[in-house]
Design a protein around this motif. Sequence first.
Motif, PDB file in Angstrom:
ATOM      1  N   SER A  12       0.862  -1.022   0.039  1.00 33.81           N
ATOM      2  CA  SER A  12      -0.038   0.041  -0.069  1.00 33.81           C
ATOM      3  C   SER A  12       0.807   1.111   0.125  1.00 33.81           C
ATOM      4  O   SER A  12       1.923   1.404   0.638  1.00 33.81           O
ATOM      5  N   THR A  13       0.734   2.069  -0.712  1.00 33.92           N
ATOM      6  CA  THR A  13       1.202   3.472  -0.569  1.00 33.92           C
ATOM      7  C   THR A  13       0.083   4.654  -0.306  1.00 33.92           C
ATOM      8  O   THR A  13       0.414   5.727  -0.545  1.00 33.92           O
ATOM      9  N   GLY A  14      -1.081   4.339  -0.159  1.00 30.36           N
ATOM     10  CA  GLY A  14      -2.152   5.049   0.102  1.00 30.36           C
ATOM     11  C   GLY A  14      -2.190   5.178   1.859  1.00 30.36           C
ATOM     12  O   GLY A  14      -1.309   4.694   2.554  1.00 30.36           O
ATOM     13  N   GLN A  15      -3.082   5.922   2.211  1.00 33.27           N
ATOM     14  CA  GLN A  15      -3.155   6.301   3.925  1.00 33.27           C
ATOM     15  C   GLN A  15      -4.265   5.177   4.350  1.00 33.27           C
ATOM     16  O   GLN A  15      -5.377   4.970   3.781  1.00 33.27           O
ATOM     17  N   CYS A  16      -3.923   4.582   5.602  1.00 34.92           N
ATOM     18  CA  CYS A  16      -5.083   4.002   6.333  1.00 34.92           C
ATOM     19  C   CYS A  16      -5.549   2.807   5.640  1.00 34.92           C
ATOM     20  O   CYS A  16      -6.752   2.369   6.069  1.00 34.92           O
ATOM     21  N   PHE A  17      -4.839   1.891   4.968  1.00 34.57           N
ATOM     22  CA  PHE A  17      -5.405   0.714   4.212  1.00 34.57           C
ATOM     23  C   PHE A  17      -4.524  -0.466   5.257  1.00 34.57           C
ATOM     24  O   PHE A  17      -3.306  -0.331   5.721  1.00 34.57           O
ATOM     25  N   ASP A  18      -5.402  -1.147   5.577  1.00 37.98           N
ATOM     26  CA  ASP A  18      -4.695  -2.592   6.498  1.00 37.98           C
ATOM     27  C   ASP A  18      -4.557  -3.314   5.502  1.00 37.98           C
ATOM     28  O   ASP A  18      -5.015  -3.854   4.434  1.00 37.98           O
ATOM     29  N   GLY A  19      -3.502  -4.159   6.109  1.00 41.00           N
ATOM     30  CA  GLY A  19      -3.074  -5.722   5.370  1.00 41.00           C
ATOM     31  C   GLY A  19      -4.145  -6.741   5.585  1.00 41.00           C
ATOM     32  O   GLY A  19      -4.842  -7.014   4.860  1.00 41.00           O
ATOM     33  N   VAL A  20      -4.390  -7.203   6.800  1.00 40.07           N
ATOM     34  CA  VAL A  20      -4.979  -8.276   7.328  1.00 40.07           C
ATOM     35  C   VAL A  20      -5.746  -8.051   8.501  1.00 40.07           C
ATOM     36  O   VAL A  20      -5.030  -7.693   9.521  1.00 40.07           O
ATOM     37  N   TYR A  21      -7.149  -8.011   8.584  1.00 37.09           N
ATOM     38  CA  TYR A  21      -7.757  -7.645   9.805  1.00 37.09           C
ATOM     39  C   TYR A  21      -8.450  -9.274  10.066  1.00 37.09           C
ATOM     40  O   TYR A  21      -9.360  -9.694   9.534  1.00 37.09           O
ATOM     41  N   ILE A  22      -8.171  -9.690  11.326  1.00 30.92           N
ATOM     42  CA  ILE A  22      -8.899 -11.018  11.748  1.00 30.92           C
ATOM     43  C   ILE A  22      -9.629 -10.734  12.802  1.00 30.92           C
ATOM     44  O   ILE A  22      -9.157 -10.264  13.944  1.00 30.92           O
ATOM     45  N   SER A  23     -10.877 -11.236  12.891  1.00 33.81           N
ATOM     46  CA  SER A  23     -11.834 -10.897  13.972  1.00 33.81           C
ATOM     47  C   SER A  23     -12.250 -12.124  14.355  1.00 33.81           C
ATOM     48  O   SER A  23     -13.267 -12.982  13.612  1.00 33.81           O
ATOM     49  N   ASP A  24     -12.147 -12.736  15.734  1.00 35.70           N
ATOM     50  CA  ASP A  24     -12.810 -13.773  16.317  1.00 35.70           C
ATOM     51  C   ASP A  24     -12.793 -14.878  15.416  1.00 35.70           C
ATOM     52  O   ASP A  24     -13.644 -15.701  15.073  1.00 35.70           O
ATOM     53  N   SER A  25     -11.540 -15.280  15.017  1.00 37.51           N
ATOM     54  CA  SER A  25     -11.119 -16.212  14.178  1.00 37.51           C
ATOM     55  C   SER A  25      -9.840 -16.686  14.270  1.00 37.51           C
ATOM     56  O   SER A  25      -8.922 -16.200  14.831  1.00 37.51           O
ATOM     57  N   SER A  26      -9.569 -18.224  14.167  1.00 38.01           N
ATOM     58  CA  SER A  26      -8.342 -18.945  14.147  1.00 38.01           C
ATOM     59  C   SER A  26      -7.797 -18.529  12.821  1.00 38.01           C
ATOM     60  O   SER A  26      -8.474 -18.933  11.768  1.00 38.01           O
ATOM     61  N   TYR A  27      -6.637 -17.968  12.531  1.00 42.68           N
ATOM     62  CA  TYR A  27      -6.009 -18.096  11.140  1.00 42.68           C
ATOM     63  C   TYR A  27      -4.551 -17.829  11.450  1.00 42.68           C
ATOM     64  O   TYR A  27      -4.043 -17.316  12.220  1.00 42.68           O
ATOM     65  N   THR A  28      -3.982 -18.504  10.262  1.00 45.52           N
ATOM     66  CA  THR A  28      -2.413 -18.608  10.185  1.00 45.52           C
ATOM     67  C   THR A  28      -2.050 -17.972   8.984  1.00 45.52           C
ATOM     68  O   THR A  28      -2.584 -18.095   7.686  1.00 45.52           O
ATOM     69  N   LEU A  29      -1.132 -17.036   9.066  1.00 44.06           N
ATOM     70  CA  LEU A  29      -0.360 -16.262   7.966  1.00 44.06           C
ATOM     71  C   LEU A  29       0.996 -16.741   7.984  1.00 44.06           C
ATOM     72  O   LEU A  29       1.953 -16.689   8.711  1.00 44.06           O
ATOM     73  N   SER A  30       1.253 -17.656   6.721  1.00 43.54           N
ATOM     74  CA  SER A  30       2.511 -18.338   6.619  1.00 43.54           C
ATOM     75  C   SER A  30       3.342 -17.216   5.406  1.00 43.54           C
ATOM     76  O   SER A  30       2.676 -17.189   4.475  1.00 43.54           O
ATOM     77  N   ARG A  31       4.527 -16.987   5.768  1.00 43.20           N
ATOM     78  CA  ARG A  31       5.212 -16.067   4.565  1.00 43.20           C
ATOM     79  C   ARG A  31       4.780 -14.879   4.133  1.00 43.20           C
ATOM     80  O   ARG A  31       4.944 -14.800   2.913  1.00 43.20           O
ATOM     81  N   PRO A  32       3.739 -14.292   4.952  1.00 42.43           N
ATOM     82  CA  PRO A  32       3.222 -13.067   4.222  1.00 42.43           C
ATOM     83  C   PRO A  32       4.428 -11.887   4.067  1.00 42.43           C
ATOM     84  O   PRO A  32       5.268 -11.720   5.182  1.00 42.43           O
ATOM     85  N   THR A  33       4.251 -11.309   3.014  1.00 40.14           N
ATOM     86  CA  THR A  33       5.278  -9.988   2.845  1.00 40.14           C
ATOM     87  C   THR A  33       4.192  -8.822   2.751  1.00 40.14           C
ATOM     88  O   THR A  33       3.341  -8.908   1.922  1.00 40.14           O
ATOM     89  N   ILE A  34       4.251  -7.910   3.768  1.00 42.70           N
ATOM     90  CA  ILE A  34       3.353  -6.757   3.835  1.00 42.70           C
ATOM     91  C   ILE A  34       4.191  -5.774   3.814  1.00 42.70           C
ATOM     92  O   ILE A  34       5.171  -5.535   4.708  1.00 42.70           O
ATOM     93  N   SER A  35       4.029  -4.656   3.116  1.00 41.94           N
ATOM     94  CA  SER A  35       4.971  -3.560   2.894  1.00 41.94           C
ATOM     95  C   SER A  35       3.733  -1.999   2.802  1.00 41.94           C
ATOM     96  O   SER A  35       2.871  -1.912   1.813  1.00 41.94           O
ATOM     97  N   LEU A  36       3.612  -1.560   3.750  1.00 38.94           N
ATOM     98  CA  LEU A  36       2.776  -0.278   3.916  1.00 38.94           C
ATOM     99  C   LEU A  36       3.411   1.003   3.994  1.00 38.94           C
ATOM    100  O   LEU A  36       3.854   1.289   4.979  1.00 38.94           O
ATOM    101  N   SER A  37       3.201   1.850   3.151  1.00 41.10           N
ATOM    102  CA  SER A  37       3.815   3.105   3.110  1.00 41.10           C
ATOM    103  C   SER A  37       2.764   4.290   2.942  1.00 41.10           C
ATOM    104  O   SER A  37       1.852   4.424   2.303  1.00 41.10           O
ATOM    105  N   GLY A  38       2.818   5.334   3.796  1.00 36.34           N
ATOM    106  CA  GLY A  38       1.903   6.357   3.899  1.00 36.34           C
ATOM    107  C   GLY A  38       1.229   6.346   5.118  1.00 36.34           C
ATOM    108  O   GLY A  38       1.476   5.233   6.172  1.00 36.34           O
TER     109      GLY A  38
END
Length: 642
Positions: free
Chosen positions: A172-198
């Motif tokens: 992301s190069t905009g503002q206020c954008f999220d990568g992953v939002y996990i609510s009340d769940s079991s979840y596995t993120l393996s080898r994610p690459t997340i780059s947020l600028s702004g």
Amino acid sequence: MTVLTRRSAITASGAAFGAVLLAPGMARAATAGTSSAATSSSAPTGEITVASGQTVTISATTRVAVVTIASGGTLTAPSGYSLTMTVNGVETGQALTETSGADTAFVAGSWRGDIVLTVTEAVDIAWQSLAYPFRQAIYVADGAVVSAESVFAAVVGGRLTSTSADGIRISSTGQCFDGVYISDSSYTLSRPTISLSGNGRCDFVGYGAAVVADGTSANVVLDGASICNHGAVRTGVIVSDGATALIKNSSIQVRNGVLPSDYVATVDLNTMQSAPWMLAIDGNVRATNLLGNNSIAAYVNSSITSETWGVLSTDSGSDCTLVAVNSAVTNSGADGYGTYVIGDAVEYLLGTQFDVGTYATIFTGGTATYGDSDASTVAALNKSLSLGLTSQDLRSLQRRSTVVNSRRFGFMWHGQGTLTIEGGTQINSPHATFLNKGQQIDVTVDGSGGARLNPADGVILQVMDNDDPGPVMVDGVLENAGVYTQPTGEPTADSTFDVTETHDTDSICTFTDINLHGDFYNGMRGDLNMVLNFTSSRVEGVISATLAEHAVDTIDSSNWWELGNVSNTPQAAINNGAIVSLADGSQWTVTGTSNLTSLTLDATSSVSAPGFGKSVTMTVDGTTTAIKPGDTYTGAIILSVG
């Protein structure tokens, strides 16, 4: 107003779905049971132009080659929906409409490439006085990925299922954008690459964060994650409201952004976007934040870095638990803290390397333990906290000792706090190992495993008045504009406060099986005793009530680094007793004039002078008195070396 209704091959769906293979550069969404990408890889065509004064509403996800927005033009989604633009798989184009607000809008500009305008159902999260309109690449709720609230066009590569994601990339190069939002769940993120600028906006809800785990049923694992953010309040990981998150084998890095020119520094949580300088720190992004009640975050075999401000933060909650095992906790800039303890938080820092700017930990209510990452301790934590470390994870961990390298102080209290140092922990700092700003503290240092305290200026404990000037109300805004003024003259004695007795509200430190080289100063002007208990230990230095004075007369936002910087003049106690107990063969070598209010030696302990030909003389209330093992002395005690 123009309403665009042309649909691409992409449609939104709220259904749970099976495995989706994500191809680079492709917009993607899926319906129930789908197992392949939902868009063509052919080059996009078409153009959207928004003229000045024109409003263009995108009613369905659309793929084009060019988007142009003139100044004064508005590109939006229908009411109840959000619109996100990705260009070649990267979210971009939006910014906050006002500095302390929550809404974002598209800025004027022109974009070319594989452009997807994704329409998603609004995800509004209320906190304090605002409702934050979240947009995120992946939204997981109640055990399933919610397509209607996910911007799949921002997810590049990898494999995505209802319970896991592997190898995905989110940018992301905009503002206020999220990568992953996990609510009340079991979840596995393996080898994610997340780059947020702004810039983000609020790290108390994770508005603009790479990963958010939220809710008592959230159980999240990040394994092999690479998170690299650049922007104010662009947090790496948020764990809140009773969630549990295990972050292992991962790298999290955040760098400061540039705040709007009209931003006013504040500790009002509704608008706070920068570090309170009153803590002698700076910066505008924390790497992580642990929030809410009973939330748990564990960082194992990971590297977590913030430029300044804070690395592993807890805030705005109670009874949270933070764990760091065999990890690296780093401030890459000039100042900042490693961890923050608030709201009765409990922290375990085991086998971890701290390279911090200002403090390893700031205390304002809670407990921290610094020690070794021995197998039994880590296994016990894994079981009691249900962290989710596998047997292979546990077997692969090597026992390490914690090392703190701070560029200023070791630990600071501006509220109550309990600290335990054990194992082979090493604390290295130019200035005081323990900086207590007038608070009730309980410190235990067990040197039997090799723990060492190494303050370069020779001050192990500095007790002083709280020099945090606090915020002030300016035109209805709570600004960080306070001014600390150094008191002058002698304190006024409080005849009701006993400087010879230990109180529950005192500064209490216990040292066992350790050799200490350094001084202990109580420079409080108010009612607080410094209580030092030595067992099977050797201490060489000055222990004294003092008059503590800052290097400058006033401190404000222009010279905040002077906070905590005091000199000491030993003198008789005035409301600031110095109580010393020596037991089990402890030895105190007095290196300079020391003013106590109570001294206790058991039959095996002693007080002596350094070197040959010197001796210690003690007076009690002006009367020369022999120092005898097994005795207790109270009153105005002066030990001098001659």
